[in-house]
Scaffold this active site. Structure first.
Site, PDB file in Angstrom:
ATOM      1  N   THR A 138     -21.618-120.635  75.684  1.00 33.86           N
ATOM      2  CA  THR A 138     -20.483-120.114  74.925  1.00 33.86           C
ATOM      3  C   THR A 138     -19.674-119.100  75.725  1.00 33.86           C
ATOM      4  O   THR A 138     -20.224-118.437  76.614  1.00 33.86           O
ATOM      5  CB  THR A 138     -21.008-119.437  73.639  1.00 33.86           C
ATOM      6  OG1 THR A 138     -19.943-118.779  72.984  1.00 33.86           O
ATOM      7  CG2 THR A 138     -22.093-118.397  73.935  1.00 33.86           C
ATOM      8  N   ASP A 139     -18.425-118.946  75.346  1.00 28.72           N
ATOM      9  CA  ASP A 139     -17.587-117.914  75.988  1.00 28.72           C
ATOM     10  C   ASP A 139     -18.013-116.505  75.553  1.00 28.72           C
ATOM     11  O   ASP A 139     -17.619-115.517  76.174  1.00 28.72           O
ATOM     12  CB  ASP A 139     -16.102-118.142  75.678  1.00 28.72           C
ATOM     13  CG  ASP A 139     -15.760-118.183  74.191  1.00 28.72           C
ATOM     14  OD1 ASP A 139     -16.654-117.984  73.334  1.00 28.72           O
ATOM     15  OD2 ASP A 139     -14.571-118.414  73.866  1.00 28.72           O
ATOM     16  N   GLU A 140     -18.837-116.418  74.484  1.00 33.11           N
ATOM     17  CA  GLU A 140     -19.213-115.085  73.984  1.00 33.11           C
ATOM     18  C   GLU A 140     -20.066-114.321  74.984  1.00 33.11           C
ATOM     19  O   GLU A 140     -20.218-113.107  74.865  1.00 33.11           O
ATOM     20  CB  GLU A 140     -19.952-115.204  72.644  1.00 33.11           C
ATOM     21  CG  GLU A 140     -19.118-115.893  71.603  1.00 33.11           C
ATOM     22  CD  GLU A 140     -19.508-115.567  70.168  1.00 33.11           C
ATOM     23  OE1 GLU A 140     -20.289-114.646  69.944  1.00 33.11           O
ATOM     24  OE2 GLU A 140     -19.001-116.271  69.285  1.00 33.11           O
ATOM     25  N   TYR A 164     -26.679-112.895  69.212  1.00 32.60           N
ATOM     26  CA  TYR A 164     -26.450-114.315  69.552  1.00 32.60           C
ATOM     27  C   TYR A 164     -25.962-114.442  70.995  1.00 32.60           C
ATOM     28  O   TYR A 164     -26.521-115.200  71.796  1.00 32.60           O
ATOM     29  CB  TYR A 164     -25.423-114.935  68.593  1.00 32.60           C
ATOM     30  CG  TYR A 164     -24.822-116.227  69.109  1.00 32.60           C
ATOM     31  CD1 TYR A 164     -25.577-117.399  69.174  1.00 32.60           C
ATOM     32  CD2 TYR A 164     -23.500-116.273  69.566  1.00 32.60           C
ATOM     33  CE1 TYR A 164     -25.036-118.589  69.679  1.00 32.60           C
ATOM     34  CE2 TYR A 164     -22.953-117.450  70.064  1.00 32.60           C
ATOM     35  CZ  TYR A 164     -23.720-118.602  70.119  1.00 32.60           C
ATOM     36  OH  TYR A 164     -23.189-119.770  70.618  1.00 32.60           O
ATOM     37  N   LYS A 168     -27.741-116.216  74.291  1.00 37.86           N
ATOM     38  CA  LYS A 168     -27.137-117.307  75.074  1.00 37.86           C
ATOM     39  C   LYS A 168     -26.997-116.889  76.538  1.00 37.86           C
ATOM     40  O   LYS A 168     -27.217-117.694  77.447  1.00 37.86           O
ATOM     41  CB  LYS A 168     -25.770-117.704  74.493  1.00 37.86           C
ATOM     42  CG  LYS A 168     -25.815-118.355  73.120  1.00 37.86           C
ATOM     43  CD  LYS A 168     -26.546-119.695  73.089  1.00 37.86           C
ATOM     44  CE  LYS A 168     -25.807-120.811  73.804  1.00 37.86           C
ATOM     45  NZ  LYS A 168     -26.484-122.125  73.588  1.00 37.86           N
TER      46      LYS A 168
HETATM   47  P1  NAD Z   1     -25.367-125.890  65.029  1.00 40.38           P
HETATM   48  O1  NAD Z   1     -25.922-124.615  64.509  1.00 40.38           O
HETATM   49  O2  NAD Z   1     -24.413-126.661  64.199  1.00 40.38           O
HETATM   50  O3  NAD Z   1     -26.556-126.893  65.397  1.00 40.38           O
HETATM   51  C1  NAD Z   1     -27.713-126.475  66.072  1.00 40.38           C
HETATM   52  C2  NAD Z   1     -28.715-127.626  66.028  1.00 40.38           C
HETATM   53  O4  NAD Z   1     -29.866-127.241  66.786  1.00 40.38           O
HETATM   54  C3  NAD Z   1     -29.197-127.971  64.613  1.00 40.38           C
HETATM   55  O5  NAD Z   1     -29.203-129.360  64.419  1.00 40.38           O
HETATM   56  C4  NAD Z   1     -30.618-127.422  64.583  1.00 40.38           C
HETATM   57  O6  NAD Z   1     -31.476-128.113  63.699  1.00 40.38           O
HETATM   58  C5  NAD Z   1     -31.030-127.588  66.035  1.00 40.38           C
HETATM   59  N1  NAD Z   1     -32.104-126.675  66.430  1.00 40.38           N
HETATM   60  C6  NAD Z   1     -32.168-125.335  66.193  1.00 40.38           C
HETATM   61  N2  NAD Z   1     -33.324-124.849  66.686  1.00 40.38           N
HETATM   62  C7  NAD Z   1     -33.995-125.890  67.247  1.00 40.38           C
HETATM   63  C8  NAD Z   1     -35.223-126.013  67.928  1.00 40.38           C
HETATM   64  N3  NAD Z   1     -36.007-124.957  68.124  1.00 40.38           N
HETATM   65  N4  NAD Z   1     -35.586-127.233  68.398  1.00 40.38           N
HETATM   66  C9  NAD Z   1     -34.788-128.308  68.195  1.00 40.38           C
HETATM   67  N5  NAD Z   1     -33.613-128.255  67.543  1.00 40.38           N
HETATM   68  C10 NAD Z   1     -33.215-127.052  67.076  1.00 40.38           C
HETATM   69  O7  NAD Z   1     -24.743-125.520  66.439  1.00 40.38           O
HETATM   70  P2  NAD Z   1     -23.390-126.039  67.115  1.00 40.38           P
HETATM   71  O8  NAD Z   1     -22.253-125.285  66.566  1.00 40.38           O
HETATM   72  O9  NAD Z   1     -23.380-127.521  67.112  1.00 40.38           O
HETATM   73  O10 NAD Z   1     -23.621-125.504  68.606  1.00 40.38           O
HETATM   74  C11 NAD Z   1     -24.297-126.313  69.558  1.00 40.38           C
HETATM   75  C12 NAD Z   1     -24.421-125.538  70.858  1.00 40.38           C
HETATM   76  O11 NAD Z   1     -23.120-125.192  71.317  1.00 40.38           O
HETATM   77  C13 NAD Z   1     -25.168-124.217  70.725  1.00 40.38           C
HETATM   78  O12 NAD Z   1     -25.966-124.055  71.874  1.00 40.38           O
HETATM   79  C14 NAD Z   1     -24.088-123.155  70.659  1.00 40.38           C
HETATM   80  O13 NAD Z   1     -24.542-121.940  71.200  1.00 40.38           O
HETATM   81  C15 NAD Z   1     -23.034-123.791  71.537  1.00 40.38           C
HETATM   82  N6  NAD Z   1     -21.649-123.410  71.225  1.00 40.38           N
HETATM   83  C16 NAD Z   1     -21.133-123.605  69.966  1.00 40.38           C
HETATM   84  C17 NAD Z   1     -19.796-123.309  69.718  1.00 40.38           C
HETATM   85  C18 NAD Z   1     -19.175-123.503  68.347  1.00 40.38           C
HETATM   86  O14 NAD Z   1     -18.003-123.148  68.175  1.00 40.38           O
HETATM   87  N7  NAD Z   1     -19.863-124.062  67.383  1.00 40.38           N
HETATM   88  C19 NAD Z   1     -18.997-122.799  70.754  1.00 40.38           C
HETATM   89  C20 NAD Z   1     -19.574-122.570  71.999  1.00 40.38           C
HETATM   90  C21 NAD Z   1     -20.893-122.922  72.241  1.00 40.38           C
HETATM   91  O1  DAU Z   2     -16.685-118.543  70.862  1.00 40.03           O
HETATM   92  C1  DAU Z   2     -17.662-119.503  70.699  1.00 40.03           C
HETATM   93  C2  DAU Z   2     -18.515-119.199  69.491  1.00 40.03           C
HETATM   94  O2  DAU Z   2     -17.721-119.518  68.345  1.00 40.03           O
HETATM   95  C3  DAU Z   2     -19.822-119.957  69.450  1.00 40.03           C
HETATM   96  O3  DAU Z   2     -20.612-119.589  70.548  1.00 40.03           O
HETATM   97  C4  DAU Z   2     -20.576-119.703  68.146  1.00 40.03           C
HETATM   98  O4  DAU Z   2     -21.726-120.515  68.092  1.00 40.03           O
HETATM   99  C5  DAU Z   2     -19.664-120.052  66.982  1.00 40.03           C
HETATM  100  O5  DAU Z   2     -20.291-119.722  65.770  1.00 40.03           O
HETATM  101  C6  DAU Z   2     -18.335-119.306  67.099  1.00 40.03           C
HETATM  102  O6  DAU Z   2     -18.542-117.876  66.894  1.00 40.03           O
HETATM  103  P1  DAU Z   2     -17.517-117.004  66.038  1.00 40.03           P
HETATM  104  O7  DAU Z   2     -18.218-115.820  65.562  1.00 40.03           O
HETATM  105  O8  DAU Z   2     -16.249-116.794  66.792  1.00 40.03           O
HETATM  106  O9  DAU Z   2     -17.206-118.073  64.843  1.00 40.03           O
HETATM  107  P2  DAU Z   2     -17.075-117.858  63.270  1.00 40.03           P
HETATM  108  O10 DAU Z   2     -16.560-119.129  62.710  1.00 40.03           O
HETATM  109  O11 DAU Z   2     -18.290-117.254  62.687  1.00 40.03           O
HETATM  110  O12 DAU Z   2     -15.920-116.764  63.182  1.00 40.03           O
HETATM  111  C7  DAU Z   2     -14.632-117.001  63.733  1.00 40.03           C
HETATM  112  C8  DAU Z   2     -13.816-115.744  63.511  1.00 40.03           C
HETATM  113  O13 DAU Z   2     -13.548-115.607  62.109  1.00 40.03           O
HETATM  114  C9  DAU Z   2     -14.525-114.470  63.922  1.00 40.03           C
HETATM  115  O14 DAU Z   2     -13.563-113.554  64.445  1.00 40.03           O
HETATM  116  C10 DAU Z   2     -15.102-113.931  62.618  1.00 40.03           C
HETATM  117  C11 DAU Z   2     -14.099-114.395  61.591  1.00 40.03           C
HETATM  118  N1  DAU Z   2     -14.642-114.715  60.266  1.00 40.03           N
HETATM  119  C12 DAU Z   2     -15.704-115.556  60.175  1.00 40.03           C
HETATM  120  C13 DAU Z   2     -16.238-115.901  58.945  1.00 40.03           C
HETATM  121  C14 DAU Z   2     -17.429-116.798  58.849  1.00 40.03           C
HETATM  122  C15 DAU Z   2     -14.030-114.196  59.124  1.00 40.03           C
HETATM  123  O15 DAU Z   2     -13.047-113.454  59.212  1.00 40.03           O
HETATM  124  N2  DAU Z   2     -14.555-114.538  57.903  1.00 40.03           N
HETATM  125  C16 DAU Z   2     -15.636-115.351  57.772  1.00 40.03           C
HETATM  126  O16 DAU Z   2     -16.074-115.613  56.628  1.00 40.03           O
END
Ligand code: NAD
Ligand code: DAU
Length: 357
Positions: A138-140, A164, A168
């Site tokens: 992630t970019d975080e 988180y 990562k």
């Molecule tokens: P998600 O939370 O939707 O899915 C995570 C999946 O991992 C689930 O299916 C869960 O059951 C599985 N999992 C959790 N723990 C496990 C374990 N111990 N063994 C096997 N499976 C397990 O996550 P996502 O949003 O699809 O993110 C996927 C990846 O991308 C993550 O590594 C996250 O850090 C990264 N990422 C997500 C975003 C985003 O915006 N969602 C952005 C940047 C990076």
């Molecule tokens: O940047 C990549 C990341 O993006 C991933 O690594 C994470 O897995 C993914 O969850 C996401 O993180 P964020 O914290 O940016 O996503 P989220 O959807 O939780 O929140 C997006 C923005 O909106 C953040 O600034 C918080 C805000 N927010 C979020 C929720 C859930 C609100 O204002 N209200 C809300 O209810």
């Protein structure tokens, strides 16, 4: 450019949001590949997201944990896996603030377990096999930008702010170390906020969309001026595909959507789409409620993806507002997918976190 042709993939976390989209993308573009999903089915995992793949003979679902090193080793051998695409993680920042332990267990120790299994089977048992270990990050990990700072590049120093992000970052370092020390052929991608089909409705876009459909408030943290760089999940999957096939082992690639928006802009865009769809309820913006800010809330993320563009020809294919419209249409058509999620654990979490289930 390096060239590699993954044949037999282990996709960890394939029942989650991005993993499931990746499985569909990969099978659509590489119909002869074997795709094995390993997923522990936590609250975020959903086999229904893989329904379209389950019928295919090339696909197989294994309910298991990445922390089970011996089980993963067996799977790598039995399935003759050559490529791991590692999505499995605890992914929600708010949950990491409420309870960091699971993030350390899965994201740090789980990733290390997977690396150990890959090393044992690919590097230590006989001849070194052609292989790839792609780690999705992630970019975080780069921390937070000021409003006028240049976007994150692959050389931006790590400065993770939430549990988180720290978990990562730790996993990225372990992946890097396994390449440097043991010669595991790893690649890492760090991407921005994804959106699209199958996203669990704890994240901003699906949470607000479903709250609008259910006449609930739209909780905006703080002043709503935090900025994220929105990436359609299909573009993310194409980016990972390019890295798997052409990326250099040991390298990191940033993937972005080129769509920086404040949270308020995102929610206003969503409300505008809903105003068109449901004019009787307009303006949907009346549902916005400013709530207590997220502790340590990062102000801004933005990605410089020059490296991926220059070296591997990546370009995001969707304009944010078009992708958002498609995403709204997907959720409207797929109530059978998201409605069952709203009970049980989700209701407890939302109830505790926002004070209203
Ligand atoms: P998600 O939370 O939707 O899915 C995570 C999946 O991992 C689930 O299916 C869960 O059951 C599985 N999992 C959790 N723990 C496990 C374990 N111990 N063994 C096997 N499976 C397990 O996550 P996502 O949003 O699809 O993110 C996927 C990846 O991308 C993550 O590594 C996250 O850090 C990264 N990422 C997500 C975003 C985003 O915006 N969602 C952005 C940047 C990076
Ligand atoms: O940047 C990549 C990341 O993006 C991933 O690594 C994470 O897995 C993914 O969850 C996401 O993180 P964020 O914290 O940016 O996503 P989220 O959807 O939780 O929140 C997006 C923005 O909106 C953040 O600034 C918080 C805000 N927010 C979020 C929720 C859930 C609100 O204002 N209200 C809300 O209810």
């Amino acid at each position: 450019m390096n060239t590699y042709a993954p044949q037999r993939l282990l996709v960890t976390g394939g029942a989650g949001f991005i993993g499931a989209n990746f499985v569909h993308h990969w099978l659509a573009h590489h119909p002869d590949s074997r795709v094995v999903v390993l997923d522990a089915l936590t609250y975020a995992g959903n086999r229904a997201s893989l329904a379209a793949a389950e019928a295919r003979p090339e696909f197989c679902f294994i309910h298991g944990d990445i922390s089970d090193t011996a089980g993963v080793e067996r799977l790598l051998r039995e399935e003759n896996i050559d490529t791991i695409v590692h999505f499995a993680a605890e992914s929600h920042v708010d949950r990491s603030i409420a309870g960091p332990d699971a993030f350390i267990e899965t994201n740090v120790l789980g990733t290390h377990s997977l690396l150990k299994a890959a090393r044992a089977v690919w590097l230590q048992e006989g001849a070194v096999r052609p292989h790839r270990f792609h780690h999705v990050s992630t970019d975080e990990v780069y921390g937070s930008l000021g409003r006028d700072d240049p976007p994150f590049s692959e050389t931006t120093p790590y400065a993770p702010n939430s549990p988180y992000a720290a978990s990562k970052a730790a996993s990225d370092h372990l992946v890097r170390a396994y390449h440097h020390t043991y010669g595991l052929a790893t690649t890492i991608s760090n991407c921005s906020n994804n959106y699209g089909p199958y996203q669990f409705p704890e994240k901003l876009i699906p949470l607000c969309l479903i709250n609008l459909l259910d006449d609930k408030p739209l909780p905006i943290y703080g002043d709503g001026l935090n900025v994220r760089d929105w990436l359609h999940v299909e573009d993310h999957c194409r980016g990972i595909e390019l890295i798997l096939e052409g990326g250099q082992p040991g390298q990191t690639y940033n993937i972005g959507g080129g769509a920086e928006r404040t949270n308020l802009e995102v929610v206003h865009a969503l409300c505008a789409i809903m105003d068109e769809r449901y004019p009787a309820n307009a303006p949907h913006t009346q549902r916005i409620e400013f709530v207590r800010d997220r502790p340590g809330h990062d102000l801004r993320y933005a990605i410089d993806e020059t490296k991926l563009r220059r070296e591997l020809g990546y370009a995001p294919g969707r304009h944010f507002e078009d992708g958002l419209r498609e995403t709204v249409e997907w959720y409207l058509a797929q109530e059978d997918w998201w409605r069952p999620i709203l009970s049980g654990e989700y209701r407890d979490w939302v109830g505790q976190h926002y004070g209203a289930a």
